[in-house]
Write an enzyme that holds these catalytic residues in place. Sequence first.
Site, PDB file in Angstrom:
ATOM      1  N   THR A  51      12.632  74.143  51.320  1.00 13.22           N
ATOM      2  CA  THR A  51      11.330  73.457  51.277  1.00 13.22           C
ATOM      3  C   THR A  51      10.770  73.394  49.858  1.00 13.22           C
ATOM      4  OG1 THR A  51      10.807  74.048  53.550  1.00 13.22           O
ATOM      5  CG2 THR A  51       8.929  73.648  52.091  1.00 13.22           C
ATOM      6  N   THR A 106      13.334  78.983  53.533  1.00 11.71           N
ATOM      7  CA  THR A 106      12.868  80.225  54.145  1.00 11.71           C
ATOM      8  C   THR A 106      13.508  80.511  55.508  1.00 11.71           C
ATOM      9  OG1 THR A 106      11.013  79.028  55.115  1.00 11.71           O
ATOM     10  CG2 THR A 106      10.617  80.127  53.004  1.00 11.71           C
ATOM     11  N   ASP A 107      14.145  79.494  56.097  1.00 14.04           N
ATOM     12  CA  ASP A 107      14.627  79.677  57.471  1.00 14.04           C
ATOM     13  C   ASP A 107      15.609  80.839  57.615  1.00 14.04           C
ATOM     14  OD1 ASP A 107      13.043  77.576  58.213  1.00 14.04           O
ATOM     15  OD2 ASP A 107      14.683  76.168  58.578  1.00 14.04           O
TER      16      ASP A 107
END
Length: 325
Positions: free
Chosen positions: A11, A84-85
């Site tokens: 992101t 971040t996943d």
Amino acid sequence: MSIALFALGGTISVSGRAGGARLTGAEITAAVPGLDGLGMPLDVRDVHAVPSGSLTFAQVLGVVEAASHAVAEGAAGVVVTQGTDTLEETAFLADLVWPHEAPFVLTGAMRQPGMAGADGPANVLAAARVAASRAARGLGALVVINDEVHAARWVRKSHSTSTAAFVSPNAGPAGRVIEGEVRVLAPPPRRTVLPSGAVPARLDAARVALHCVTLDDDGDRLAGLDETHQGLVVAGFGAGHVPASLAPVLGALAERIPVVLTSRTGSGPVLRHTYSAPGSETDLQRRGLINGGLLDPYKARVLLRLLLAAGAGHDEVAAAFAEHG
Ligand code: GLU
């Protein structure tokens, strides 16, 4: 002295440009006010430009190796920017094999750069401060986000959109960045660094399944799992429990491949000797399951796959979980 920064996508790199081209590491860092006051230049490298759900173990280990070279050549610390996943898994994988005192710091963003209140710049600045900090040396891999420092071993992504998504439910944050100063409040204990040299070539032969136990679970998809996988992580109920009918199925698998028992709750340990009904933690350990301790299912899967790819047998797996779990 410099900080080596490896950009992997995520992101923090989503540009909004036509065609989906991502921001480069140089563009990500150019947008960070205050970085030039760090006192150390950033040596920025674009390595991958992907959503973090598409990262692989081999890619993460490749970044660790490149970071290791950077430190050997004099870098004071490392920053990795990524999505971040999967941050909680990549950070733990890096932590298990990171042999240096220099901080290995991972960060990302919950909001894209073009959004109001984008958090990427603040996270990169805080991560760079931690990477440059003497206080963070010897703490292994750290996740720095929202001005908090989390030990890779404990950190979880606990919310799908919040900028405060990252927490360490079992331990709390290891530290904070306060007015630009890195304050280490609860340093995580370092554990044995695991070998990673032969691992990338053997990952295909180290397939680890994760089965989350659910109400009235008959375990039908576990049949024959030992023919397709070399290990299994079970995310059990509560303190490490499964339906009584599932216990013999897991016990039979544990005779052939390492089966690690974890909790699906999100925090807290698998117990060792509190309950004794069929399907309890005591029963499952008696049937040969390995206690995952305080490791959540995702981190347990990282550790088990790394161990199997390094050639560990059942006893070495059990010993490693006794230490790292
Ligand atoms: N948060 C996602 C990740 O972990 C972002 C997906 C994307 O970058 O397209 O990478």
